[in-house]
Design an enzyme around this catalytic site. Sequence first.
Site, short mmCIF file in Angstrom:
data_model
loop_
_atom_site.label_atom_id
_atom_site.label_comp_id
_atom_site.label_asym_id
_atom_site.label_seq_id
_atom_site.Cartn_x
_atom_site.Cartn_y
_atom_site.Cartn_z
CE LYS A 279 -0.13 -4.47 -9.25
NZ LYS A 279 0.17 -3.85 -8.15
CG ASN A 280 1.31 -6.79 -6.08
OD1 ASN A 280 1.49 -5.76 -6.66
ND2 ASN A 280 0.17 -7.17 -5.52
CB CYS B 56 -4.36 4.97 -3.98
SG CYS B 56 -4.65 3.27 -3.27
NE ARG C 167 -2.64 0.70 -0.13
CZ ARG C 167 -2.44 0.35 -1.35
NH1 ARG C 167 -3.00 0.85 -2.23
NH2 ARG C 167 -1.57 -0.42 -1.65
CG ASP D 220 -4.35 -7.58 -4.45
OD1 ASP D 220 -3.29 -7.54 -4.57
OD2 ASP D 220 -4.99 -6.64 -3.74
NE ARG E 186 -0.68 1.55 -11.19
CZ ARG E 186 -0.60 2.31 -10.28
NH1 ARG E 186 -1.37 3.03 -9.80
NH2 ARG E 186 0.45 1.91 -9.42
#
Length: 427
Positions: free
Chosen positions: A22-23, A123, A128, A313, A405
Site C-alpha cells: 500500500k505505502n 488523523c 501528522r 506500522d 484501506r
Amino acid sequence: MDRIIIRGGRRLEGEIPISGAKNAALTLLPCALLTDEPLTLRNLPRLADVDSFGHLLNQLGVSITVEGSKPKDFGRVMTLRASNVASTVAPYDIVRKMRASILVLGPLLARAGEATVSLPGGCAIGNRPIDLHLKALEELGAEIELTAGYVRATAPKGGLVGGRITFPIVSVGATENALMAAVLAKGTTVIENAAREPEITDLAKCLVAMGADIEGLRTDTLTIRGKDKLHGATYAVMPDRIEAGSYACAAAITGGSVLLGGARRETMPAILSGLTDAGVHVADEPGGIRISANGEIKPLTLSTAPYPAFPTDMQAQFMAMLALANGTSLLTESIFENRYMHVPELNRMGADIEVRGRSAVVRGVKALTGAPVMATDLRASMSLVLAGLAAQGETQVARVYHLDRGYERLEEKLQAVGADIERASDG
Ligand code: EPZ
C-alpha cells in the site's frame, strides 16, 4: 458498515499470498504526473486507498486504464497517463479521507509549476503535520502560502531549482515529496537524513525507470540530478512488508505454520528478528518466508523507529501477539503520539496492557476471550483481528472500512489458511 466475525482458536496452516505494498503504491501513483507518457504499474493492491488515489488523479487530468483480471487474482495492472495536467487542485473532500493525497504536491509543482492541496489535517494516530514537506519544497525554490486550510505552492518562473534538503527528523512522506519534486528540478538536489524505508527505494527505482538520475538508493543521502523530462515506464510494486508482518503475527498467535508468498526478507529485517526473539521460527522457502510457531511466545522489549529499525506500522500487531506471551513485554512508540487506541479494545478481550506515556507494558495472559470490539485505525484494526484469531469464542470487529484501506481481501486470505472468519454487512 461491515463487521468481521471471527471464531478463534484455530491454528493457521497454508500459504498467504502477499499483495503489492500500500505505502509503495500510494507514492508510485502520483509519479504519473511527472511525465506525459504512460506509466504502467503492476501488482497494485486492490485497496480503498488505491481507488481513492486513482479518483484524485482522474480529477487532476490523469487518464487511468485497469487491465482486466480474474476476480480471484490479487493485484491489478493500472496504466496512468497525464498527457496534460487539467487541474492542480487536490480538494479537501478527497484529502481529508486519504492523507496520502499530499503526495501530489511535489509532482504537481515539478510538472505544472503550481499546486493547491488541502492541508490533510490530523488523523486517529496523531496530528501528522506537513511542515517538513513544505520546507523541503521551499529549498527547491517553491513559494508556499497557507490559506483557508489549503497549501498553495508555486515554483519559480523557470521551474524548481536543485538545492540541499536536510531533514531534522526522518519523514517518509516528506522524503517522497522532495524526491518527486527534485527529479525535474534544474540542477542537483541532495537530500540528507532521507527516510530509508523500502517504499522509498521502490519509488526511486520507479523514477529511475522513468529516466530520473538518482544516487544513494537505500542510504540516508539521496543525490538527484534533475532532468528536463521523464518518460513512461512499466514498474511492479514491491510486496507489502507490513501485510507480510501482520500475517506472520497471525501464524505466531495461533501457533500455526504459514508461508508468506512473495515476501521479501530484505525488506523486513526488524520484523523478522522480532519474531525470532519471540521464539517464532522464520525460514526462507522457495516462494516466500515460512513462519512457524508452537504456541509459546516469549516477551520482548521493542521500540519503534525509522527503517531499518522496528516499524511503527507493526507495533499494534506485535502487541496483540505479545498479549499472550509468557511474561511481560515493553513496547515504546516513538513515531506517533497516539498509536495505542487498540489497547482498550485488547483489554476488553482479556489482555493486560497498561499505557504509560509513549510506552505500553504488556503482561502476558493465558488466554483472550472473544468480544465485540471497535476498529479505530488501520493497524489497530489488524491487531483486533489477530487477537480474535487466538481468542476463545467469537469476536466481532466493527468499522472494518479501516481494514479495507490496507489489507487486500483479508478474510479470504485468512479463510484459505483455516481461520473461521467472515464479513457481515450491517446493511
Ligand atoms: C508514512 O506516513 C506511512 N504512510 C505510515 O503508514 C507510516 O506509519 C509512516 O510513514 C512512518 O513509517 C504512507 O506511506 C502512506 P512520516 P508519513 O512523515 O509519511 C512527523 C500505515 O499504517 N512529521 O514518516 O505521514 C510525523 O508527525 C501508515 O500504513 C512531522 O513532524 O509519516 C511523525 O511523528 C500509518 N512533519 C514522524 O514525523 C512532517 O512534515 C514520521 O512521519 C512530516 C512528518
